[in-house]
Design an enzyme around this catalytic site. Sequence first.
Site, PDB file in Angstrom:
ATOM      1  N   LYS A  58     -23.701  11.704   1.717  1.00  0.00           N
ATOM      2  CA  LYS A  58     -23.097  12.530   0.651  1.00  0.00           C
ATOM      3  C   LYS A  58     -23.972  13.758   0.373  1.00  0.00           C
ATOM      4  O   LYS A  58     -23.464  14.869   0.188  1.00  0.00           O
ATOM      5  CB  LYS A  58     -22.923  11.710  -0.636  1.00  0.00           C
ATOM      6  N   TYR A  86     -25.550   5.705   2.919  1.00  0.00           N
ATOM      7  CA  TYR A  86     -24.330   6.218   2.291  1.00  0.00           C
ATOM      8  C   TYR A  86     -24.647   7.451   1.438  1.00  0.00           C
ATOM      9  O   TYR A  86     -24.029   8.515   1.576  1.00  0.00           O
ATOM     10  CB  TYR A  86     -23.674   5.117   1.436  1.00  0.00           C
ATOM     11  N   SER A 144     -21.287  11.731  -5.094  1.00  0.00           N
ATOM     12  CA  SER A 144     -21.579  10.502  -5.818  1.00  0.00           C
ATOM     13  C   SER A 144     -22.895  10.600  -6.558  1.00  0.00           C
ATOM     14  O   SER A 144     -23.854  11.228  -6.076  1.00  0.00           O
ATOM     15  CB  SER A 144     -21.655   9.349  -4.810  1.00  0.00           C
TER      16      SER A 144
HETATM   17  P1  NAD Z   1     -11.424   3.972  -0.929  1.00  0.00           P
HETATM   18  O1  NAD Z   1     -12.050   3.267   0.225  1.00  0.00           O
HETATM   19  O2  NAD Z   1     -10.528   3.213  -1.809  1.00  0.00           O
HETATM   20  O3  NAD Z   1     -10.658   5.275  -0.411  1.00  0.00           O
HETATM   21  C1  NAD Z   1     -11.071   6.000   0.721  1.00  0.00           C
HETATM   22  C2  NAD Z   1      -9.855   6.217   1.586  1.00  0.00           C
HETATM   23  O4  NAD Z   1     -10.251   6.919   2.764  1.00  0.00           O
HETATM   24  C3  NAD Z   1      -9.223   4.903   2.039  1.00  0.00           C
HETATM   25  O5  NAD Z   1      -7.839   4.935   1.807  1.00  0.00           O
HETATM   26  C4  NAD Z   1      -9.539   4.850   3.535  1.00  0.00           C
HETATM   27  O6  NAD Z   1      -8.530   4.175   4.261  1.00  0.00           O
HETATM   28  C5  NAD Z   1      -9.615   6.318   3.885  1.00  0.00           C
HETATM   29  N1  NAD Z   1     -10.446   6.599   5.053  1.00  0.00           N
HETATM   30  C6  NAD Z   1     -11.662   6.082   5.347  1.00  0.00           C
HETATM   31  N2  NAD Z   1     -12.109   6.601   6.510  1.00  0.00           N
HETATM   32  C7  NAD Z   1     -11.159   7.457   6.940  1.00  0.00           C
HETATM   33  C8  NAD Z   1     -11.057   8.301   8.084  1.00  0.00           C
HETATM   34  N3  NAD Z   1     -12.025   8.347   8.997  1.00  0.00           N
HETATM   35  N4  NAD Z   1      -9.958   9.056   8.219  1.00  0.00           N
HETATM   36  C9  NAD Z   1      -8.961   9.018   7.305  1.00  0.00           C
HETATM   37  N5  NAD Z   1      -9.004   8.224   6.212  1.00  0.00           N
HETATM   38  C10 NAD Z   1     -10.095   7.458   6.037  1.00  0.00           C
HETATM   39  O7  NAD Z   1     -12.619   4.624  -1.780  1.00  0.00           O
HETATM   40  P2  NAD Z   1     -12.567   5.326  -3.191  1.00  0.00           P
HETATM   41  O8  NAD Z   1     -13.271   4.463  -4.155  1.00  0.00           O
HETATM   42  O9  NAD Z   1     -11.203   5.789  -3.487  1.00  0.00           O
HETATM   43  O10 NAD Z   1     -13.520   6.569  -2.895  1.00  0.00           O
HETATM   44  C11 NAD Z   1     -13.026   7.835  -2.536  1.00  0.00           C
HETATM   45  C12 NAD Z   1     -14.197   8.762  -2.275  1.00  0.00           C
HETATM   46  O11 NAD Z   1     -15.024   8.811  -3.441  1.00  0.00           O
HETATM   47  C13 NAD Z   1     -15.090   8.309  -1.135  1.00  0.00           C
HETATM   48  O12 NAD Z   1     -15.514   9.445  -0.413  1.00  0.00           O
HETATM   49  C14 NAD Z   1     -16.265   7.667  -1.846  1.00  0.00           C
HETATM   50  O13 NAD Z   1     -17.446   7.746  -1.080  1.00  0.00           O
HETATM   51  C15 NAD Z   1     -16.368   8.507  -3.104  1.00  0.00           C
HETATM   52  N6  NAD Z   1     -16.996   7.799  -4.227  1.00  0.00           N
HETATM   53  C16 NAD Z   1     -16.491   6.594  -4.640  1.00  0.00           C
HETATM   54  C17 NAD Z   1     -17.107   5.916  -5.694  1.00  0.00           C
HETATM   55  C18 NAD Z   1     -16.609   4.581  -6.176  1.00  0.00           C
HETATM   56  O14 NAD Z   1     -17.380   3.871  -6.839  1.00  0.00           O
HETATM   57  N7  NAD Z   1     -15.368   4.192  -5.881  1.00  0.00           N
HETATM   58  C19 NAD Z   1     -18.224   6.483  -6.331  1.00  0.00           C
HETATM   59  C20 NAD Z   1     -18.687   7.720  -5.900  1.00  0.00           C
HETATM   60  C21 NAD Z   1     -18.060   8.373  -4.839  1.00  0.00           C
HETATM   61  N1  UFG Z   2     -23.902  -6.006 -10.849  1.00  0.00           N
HETATM   62  C1  UFG Z   2     -24.196  -7.327 -11.118  1.00  0.00           C
HETATM   63  N2  UFG Z   2     -23.522  -8.285 -10.415  1.00  0.00           N
HETATM   64  C2  UFG Z   2     -22.587  -8.001  -9.469  1.00  0.00           C
HETATM   65  C3  UFG Z   2     -22.292  -6.630  -9.211  1.00  0.00           C
HETATM   66  C4  UFG Z   2     -22.978  -5.665  -9.915  1.00  0.00           C
HETATM   67  O1  UFG Z   2     -25.039  -7.631 -11.943  1.00  0.00           O
HETATM   68  O2  UFG Z   2     -22.031  -8.935  -8.856  1.00  0.00           O
HETATM   69  C5  UFG Z   2     -24.598  -4.966 -11.605  1.00  0.00           C
HETATM   70  C6  UFG Z   2     -25.441  -4.058 -10.728  1.00  0.00           C
HETATM   71  O3  UFG Z   2     -26.724  -4.608 -10.538  1.00  0.00           O
HETATM   72  C7  UFG Z   2     -25.434  -2.757 -11.532  1.00  0.00           C
HETATM   73  C8  UFG Z   2     -24.074  -2.768 -12.243  1.00  0.00           C
HETATM   74  O4  UFG Z   2     -23.636  -4.116 -12.219  1.00  0.00           O
HETATM   75  O5  UFG Z   2     -26.430  -2.794 -12.483  1.00  0.00           O
HETATM   76  C9  UFG Z   2     -23.047  -1.898 -11.546  1.00  0.00           C
HETATM   77  O6  UFG Z   2     -23.021  -2.254 -10.171  1.00  0.00           O
HETATM   78  P1  UFG Z   2     -21.895  -1.709  -9.176  1.00  0.00           P
HETATM   79  O7  UFG Z   2     -22.131  -2.362  -7.853  1.00  0.00           O
HETATM   80  O8  UFG Z   2     -20.554  -1.892  -9.789  1.00  0.00           O
HETATM   81  O9  UFG Z   2     -22.170  -0.145  -9.133  1.00  0.00           O
HETATM   82  P2  UFG Z   2     -23.485   0.645  -8.711  1.00  0.00           P
HETATM   83  O10 UFG Z   2     -23.963   1.390  -9.916  1.00  0.00           O
HETATM   84  O11 UFG Z   2     -24.465  -0.199  -8.023  1.00  0.00           O
HETATM   85  O12 UFG Z   2     -22.899   1.675  -7.622  1.00  0.00           O
HETATM   86  C10 UFG Z   2     -21.566   2.188  -7.652  1.00  0.00           C
HETATM   87  C11 UFG Z   2     -21.073   2.339  -6.223  1.00  0.00           C
HETATM   88  C12 UFG Z   2     -21.861   3.408  -5.514  1.00  0.00           C
HETATM   89  C13 UFG Z   2     -21.766   4.679  -6.321  1.00  0.00           C
HETATM   90  C14 UFG Z   2     -22.291   4.448  -7.716  1.00  0.00           C
HETATM   91  C15 UFG Z   2     -22.174   5.704  -8.533  1.00  0.00           C
HETATM   92  O13 UFG Z   2     -21.196   1.116  -5.523  1.00  0.00           O
HETATM   93  O14 UFG Z   2     -21.334   3.627  -4.243  1.00  0.00           O
HETATM   94  O15 UFG Z   2     -21.548   3.415  -8.325  1.00  0.00           O
HETATM   95  O16 UFG Z   2     -20.895   6.214  -8.455  1.00  0.00           O
HETATM   96  F1  UFG Z   2     -22.482   5.636  -5.728  1.00  0.00           F
END
Ligand code: NAD
Ligand code: UFG
Length: 355
Positions: free
Chosen positions: A165, A161, A137
């Site tokens: 990572k 978190y 991430s």
């Molecule tokens: P998500 O929560 O939708 O998907 C994660 C999946 O993993 C879920 O289906 C959950 O049920 C499963 N899971 C959680 N713990 C588990 C366990 N112990 N064993 C088996 N399954 C388990 O999240 P996502 O947005 O699809 O994210 C996927 C990956 O990408 C994650 O590792 C997350 O940290 C990473 N990531 C997500 C974002 C984002 O903004 N969505 C950004 C950067 C990185």
């Molecule tokens: N924001 C608002 N109001 C809200 C929600 C968000 O103003 O109700 C703003 C935040 O302050 C930020 C932008 O919208 O400036 C985006 O916020 P998000 O919460 O959608 O995303 P972040 O950039 O904070 O973080 C997300 C995930 C992290 C991940 C990161 C990079 O939450 O886990 O993107 O992938 F690591």
Amino acid sequence: MAKLLITGGAGFIGTHTSLVLLEAGYDLIILDSFINSSPIALKRVSQISGLNSTELARRLKTYTGDIRDLDFLENIFKTCGQEGNPIDAVIHFAGLKSVDESVKNPLLYWDVNLNGTKTLLTAMEKNNCRTIVFSSSATIYGKAQSIPIQETAKIQPINPYGKTKAAIENILSDLTGINPNWRIACLRYFNPVGAHPTGLIGENPLGTPNNLFPVINQVAINKLKVLKIFGGDWPTPDKTAMRDYIHIMDLAEGHLAALNYLQNSTPELITLNLGSGKGYSVLEVVSEYQKVCRKKLPFEVVNRRQGDSAISIADPSKALTKLGWQTKRTLNEMVRDGWNWQVKNPKGYLEEERK
Ligand code: NAD
Ligand code: UFG
């Protein structure tokens, strides 16, 4: 065709990527605990894939369980091996992803994300499977010193978190030291948003959402009264914070490109930003949403959220050079597809789960 294990394949990024991989011809084993997802999402993936029931039975298998359970993982690897179709590579999505929750319950995050990954890697080593694409991430950059952010930027996560990572990236790097046959891609995602254009799969936050797109969706359907914009005093042109939003289908295609790269090059660990290289402010996103859903969205500017930064934008040039991959979809498509998903599924997968 190669067989892949997709951990967390029922989640937001996992479903979209699984679909792209199925369409590319891969056979998939999806493993999920469903702690943050629904089996309906996988039914929808099957539906969009257009495969018939015989093809699906052969090409898509699902296991329910936890990545921290070594016996469970070993059993999957063994069964595939005994069937003469061993797992060639793993795409590792499973984990917990809420920054807030990680601050409140860091031990849970270290356990699921770090121990879960360690257990998965142990099962892979034991079964001679040494190709993995890992969901890292952009959060590991913390408050980046310069924009756009290159992969060489300092790693300085500011929440548990992000620290999990960064620690996993370190473990993966250490693995290449003990066995040079590992093929590893650490993909640092920027802000994944939007949904599949059919509106059949999308982001399904359980409970109150924290991220911008799901919050705006809920404001637009009157489930939330008002969008709180966190900070109107950032050093950006309109004073609201800027992020590099990436359409979920572009991100899914990035995984396919990374996997193809790993399979066709000599073993290496590659670390790549997956982002568009463009930044949009919160107000720009709100304005695009208003155009797409054709209504005024109530918002108020409140104090900055703890831990937020002004600007996060990727330098995605390494992914283009190495994988030939870059984002194709616009902010308008991100908003349009995200809104289409919301309109078609106001309660996420819940209604179909109740049937
Ligand atoms: P998500 O929560 O939708 O998907 C994660 C999946 O993993 C879920 O289906 C959950 O049920 C499963 N899971 C959680 N713990 C588990 C366990 N112990 N064993 C088996 N399954 C388990 O999240 P996502 O947005 O699809 O994210 C996927 C990956 O990408 C994650 O590792 C997350 O940290 C990473 N990531 C997500 C974002 C984002 O903004 N969505 C950004 C950067 C990185
Ligand atoms: N924001 C608002 N109001 C809200 C929600 C968000 O103003 O109700 C703003 C935040 O302050 C930020 C932008 O919208 O400036 C985006 O916020 P998000 O919460 O959608 O995303 P972040 O950039 O904070 O973080 C997300 C995930 C992290 C991940 C990161 C990079 O939450 O886990 O993107 O992938 F690591």
